[in-house]
Enzyme design. Structure first.
Site: not given
Ligand code: HPA
Length: 276
Positions: A31, A62, A84, A86-87, A114, A215-216, A239, A251
């Protein structure tokens, strides 16, 4: 269900017909980090949509194409965007791009993502070299290798003791030092998402040894190691995870951090490619 080897090979054959490049290093750009693919020279570009059965990227940030060319004199194949779980894809679909890369002869995979900081000292903009992962989703049964084993890639019960290659990590450390970029090292925990973590989730993740959360990456790395591909994993901390309940994660913040992180990751990746 596993994707049959014939379907994987069909995609590999299309890629061979669309590009004369013979990549040895694969890269998955996470990301906000996809612009790194723009640095690849003499590039052949193949949209994901041109490849039958290839999972399409649906998330902002993406782009969804393959870029084959040269970077630092090395033949590389980059996924500009990934998919991912989750998609709505199955785990074998999430791992399909790695399988195709393996059939194309790639021996090294550089995977970026990320991630949220779980380690209390990590801050947005930090780069973390992944030392290991916690396959929380896989432990619950969502492992990309569930189903009949594909012996063309590896054994039924593949080892994960050194999922992230020590030597490649050493080269990444040297590359970062050479460019004056401080780096963190730590454990990445892969979740399914798409909801971000609750403060209690994060306290749990910290307690079990996670430094960063995303998440990847984990399913891709499991497939990579099953097939004997060496992996370098780089997390861009986008973050601060929401440990206290006062920090809101979104996001946009993840994509924004990519702007600071992309040049750092570029220097490190270039440095590694020069050294391998
Ligand atoms: N949590 C989960 N996935 C992420 C995060 C997060 O804080 N930041 C970027 N991808």
């Amino acid at each position: 269900m596993q994707i049959p080897i014939e379907e994987i090979d069909q995609i590999a054959a299309i890629l061979r017909s669309r590009s004369r490049r013979r990549p040895v290093v694969g890269m998955i750009l996470g990301s906000g980090l996809g612009d790194l693919a723009g640095l690849i020279e003499d590039a052949d570009i193949i949209p994901f949509g041109d490849l039958p059965g290839w999972p399409l990227a649906t998330v902002e940030g993406h782009v969804g194409r393959l870029v084959a060319g040269r970077l630092e004199g090395r033949e590389v194949l980059a996924l500009q965007g990934r998919v991912h779980y989750y998609e709505g894809y199955t785990m074998p679909q999430v791992a399909l791009p790695v399988r195709v890369m393996q059939r194309l002869g790639i021996g090294i995979l550089i995977v970026t993502n990320a991630a949220g900081a779980v380690h209390p000292e990590f801050v947005p903009g930090d780069v973390m070299l992944i030392t290991d992962h916690i396959n929380l989703v896989g432990m619950m049964g969502l492992n990309p290798l569930v189903g009949p084993n594909l012996p063309e890639f590896g054994p039924r019960f593949p080892d994960m003791s050194q999922a992230y290659d020590r030597e490649l990590r050493g080269l990444a450390r040297q590359a970062a030092e050479g460019s004056g970029i401080p780096v963190r090292e730590g454990v990445y925990v892969g979740l399914s998402g798409p909801s971000f973590e609750s403060p209690a989730d994060l306290r749990f993740l910290r307690a079990i040894g996670a430094d960063a959360v995303g998440m990847s990456t984990v399913p891709e790395v499991v497939a990579a190691r099953h097939g004997g591909t060496r992996v370098l994993g780089l997390s861009g901390i986008s973050n601060k995870a929401n440990l206290d309940g006062d920090t809101v994660t979104n996001h946009e913040e993840v994509l924004e951090a990519g702007k600071v992180l992309a040049p750092k990751l570029e220097s490190i990746i270039r440095g590694v490619l020069r050294r391998v």
